[in-house]
Design a protein around this motif. Structure first.
Motif, short mmCIF file in Angstrom:
data_model
loop_
_atom_site.label_atom_id
_atom_site.label_comp_id
_atom_site.label_asym_id
_atom_site.label_seq_id
_atom_site.Cartn_x
_atom_site.Cartn_y
_atom_site.Cartn_z
N ARG A 1 100.21 27.10 17.77
CA ARG A 1 101.14 27.53 19.20
C ARG A 1 101.24 29.72 19.22
NH1 ARG A 1 106.01 29.21 18.51
NH2 ARG A 1 106.33 28.97 16.18
N ARG A 2 101.21 29.57 18.22
CA ARG A 2 101.57 31.39 18.07
C ARG A 2 100.00 32.22 18.71
NH1 ARG A 2 104.01 30.51 12.68
NH2 ARG A 2 101.52 30.26 12.11
N ARG A 3 98.78 31.62 18.10
CA ARG A 3 97.69 31.47 18.40
C ARG A 3 97.38 31.45 19.87
NH1 ARG A 3 92.01 28.90 16.68
NH2 ARG A 3 92.54 27.11 18.10
N ARG A 4 98.04 30.59 20.63
CA ARG A 4 98.20 30.02 22.54
C ARG A 4 98.60 30.96 23.02
NH1 ARG A 4 94.48 29.39 26.51
NH2 ARG A 4 95.46 28.40 27.95
N LEU A 5 99.80 31.39 22.13
CA LEU A 5 100.73 32.54 23.24
C LEU A 5 100.34 33.24 23.36
CD1 LEU A 5 104.00 30.82 21.83
CD2 LEU A 5 103.49 30.91 23.89
N PHE A 6 99.57 34.35 21.99
CA PHE A 6 98.91 35.57 22.44
C PHE A 6 97.45 34.94 23.23
CE2 PHE A 6 95.98 37.73 20.08
CZ PHE A 6 96.48 39.33 20.37
N TRP B 1 102.71 20.61 18.22
CA TRP B 1 101.61 21.96 17.88
C TRP B 1 101.51 22.48 16.81
CZ3 TRP B 1 98.67 24.99 21.92
CH2 TRP B 1 97.69 23.63 23.12
N PRO B 2 101.10 22.77 15.15
CA PRO B 2 100.98 23.42 14.00
C PRO B 2 101.32 24.83 14.76
CG PRO B 2 99.05 21.97 14.58
CD PRO B 2 99.17 22.38 15.27
N GLY B 3 102.27 25.41 13.49
CA GLY B 3 102.72 26.77 14.44
C GLY B 3 101.54 28.33 14.19
N LEU C 1 99.79 26.45 28.71
CA LEU C 1 101.57 26.52 27.35
C LEU C 1 100.67 25.33 27.43
CD1 LEU C 1 103.82 27.53 30.04
CD2 LEU C 1 103.10 29.64 28.44
N PRO C 2 101.45 25.97 25.57
CA PRO C 2 101.70 24.55 24.51
C PRO C 2 102.79 23.70 24.25
CG PRO C 2 101.52 27.35 23.08
CD PRO C 2 101.97 26.83 24.59
N PRO C 3 103.10 22.69 24.59
CA PRO C 3 103.96 21.63 24.75
C PRO C 3 105.08 22.15 24.59
CG PRO C 3 101.71 20.44 23.62
CD PRO C 3 101.69 22.32 23.51
N TYR C 4 106.07 21.85 25.22
CA TYR C 4 107.51 22.31 24.91
C TYR C 4 107.77 23.77 24.78
CZ TYR C 4 107.88 17.14 24.79
OH TYR C 4 107.17 16.02 25.05
N CYS C 5 107.42 24.49 25.64
CA CYS C 5 107.74 26.19 24.79
C CYS C 5 107.88 26.56 26.30
CB CYS C 5 105.98 26.66 24.67
SG CYS C 5 105.73 26.01 23.32
N PRO C 6 109.00 26.00 26.45
CA PRO C 6 109.44 27.15 28.27
C PRO C 6 109.96 28.46 27.97
CG PRO C 6 111.60 25.14 26.88
CD PRO C 6 109.91 25.18 26.24
#
Length: 247
Positions: free
Chosen positions: A54-59, A49-51, A184-189
């Motif tokens: 990814r940051r928005r989803r984690l937030f 994902w674009p940075g 979660l976003p892909p590949y964010c363990p």
């Protein structure tokens, strides 16, 4: 890799960057002064994902955890492999000695699916012989039974296929919408808090273990996780008592 080889690699990198040329010995002393040491590389897969996305989803997921209603628990979900062949890792040894770990040869596996309560730290888990949709479905029903009064239960989890298979969707419908999946976003363990539990499990139980049978190893695994739920994390004394009982 010998230290002088490592220093030589660092020297070549300095030259590539147009910095001053120094001898391998000088570079070796400089690395030692910095406390640098040789370590194995850790291969990771980058999130596609674009940075910003990814940051928005984690937030959004952090906000879900922080502002969730008390009657709607938020849990982190993931699966872990348990191998009869021990995970080989560093261990304390006296000078001139080295730990020898015997392996059974023919490896056997079991799988755990777990859910970590973000508020209480309590772990709910199930065991299976394969990492299939049935293992995750078993966990869903277990979670629903553990939180009978919750109108909704929020699960934060990765994008593994068993989390969105057709069988899983049918089971999800049978639960009447009580369980809500947040991916979660892909590949964010690193964003999945239960990964820390699995690391502790390997460090305390499966690494360099001496169990000759899978049954004995799994008794130790379950004993450790039960002990962890008692104190959020198992103290060495409590862990030893449970492992001795399991043996």
């Amino acid at each position: 890799m010998p230290p002088d080889v490592d220093a030589g690699v660092a020297r070549v990198e300095m030259e590539r960057r147009g910095l001053a040329r120094v001898s391998v010995a000088t570079m070796g002393r400089a690395l030692a002064t910095l406390g640098a040491s040789l370590k194995a590389a850790n291969p990771v897969v980058g999130c596609p994902w674009p940075g910003w996305k990814r940051r928005r989803r984690l937030f959004e997921l952090r906000c879900l955890e922080a502002y969730a209603r008390s009657e709607e628990p938020v849990l982190y979900v993931d699966e872990v492999d348990i191998h009869l062949n021990p995970k080989v890792g560093r261990d304390w040894c006296l000078p001139g000695q080295r730990r020898v770990v015997l392996t059974p040869g023919n490896n056997k596996k079991r799988y755990l699916a777990g859910a970590l309560d973000s508020k209480t730290g309590r772990l709910t888990w199930v065991e299976g012989k394969s990492k299939a949709s049935s293992l995750f479905i078993q966990l869903l029903w277990r979670i629903a039974g553990e939180y009978p009064g919750a109108p909704r239960i929020h699960l934060i989890l990765d994008n593994a296929s068993i989390h969105s298979s057709q069988k899983t969707r049918k089971a999800h419908e049978q639960l009447g919408g009580r369980i809500v999946l947040h991916f979660l976003p892909p590949y964010c363990p690193d964003a999945n808090r239960i990964e820390r539990v699995w690391l502790d499990l390997h460090a305390n139980v499966t690494r360099n273990h001496r169990c000759r049978t899978l049954q004995k190893l799994m008794r130790r695994v379950h004993s450790y996780l039960h002990a962890r739920n008692v104190q959020r994390r198992a103290s060495p004394i409590l862990r030893m008592v449970h492992l001795r009982r399991a043996a």
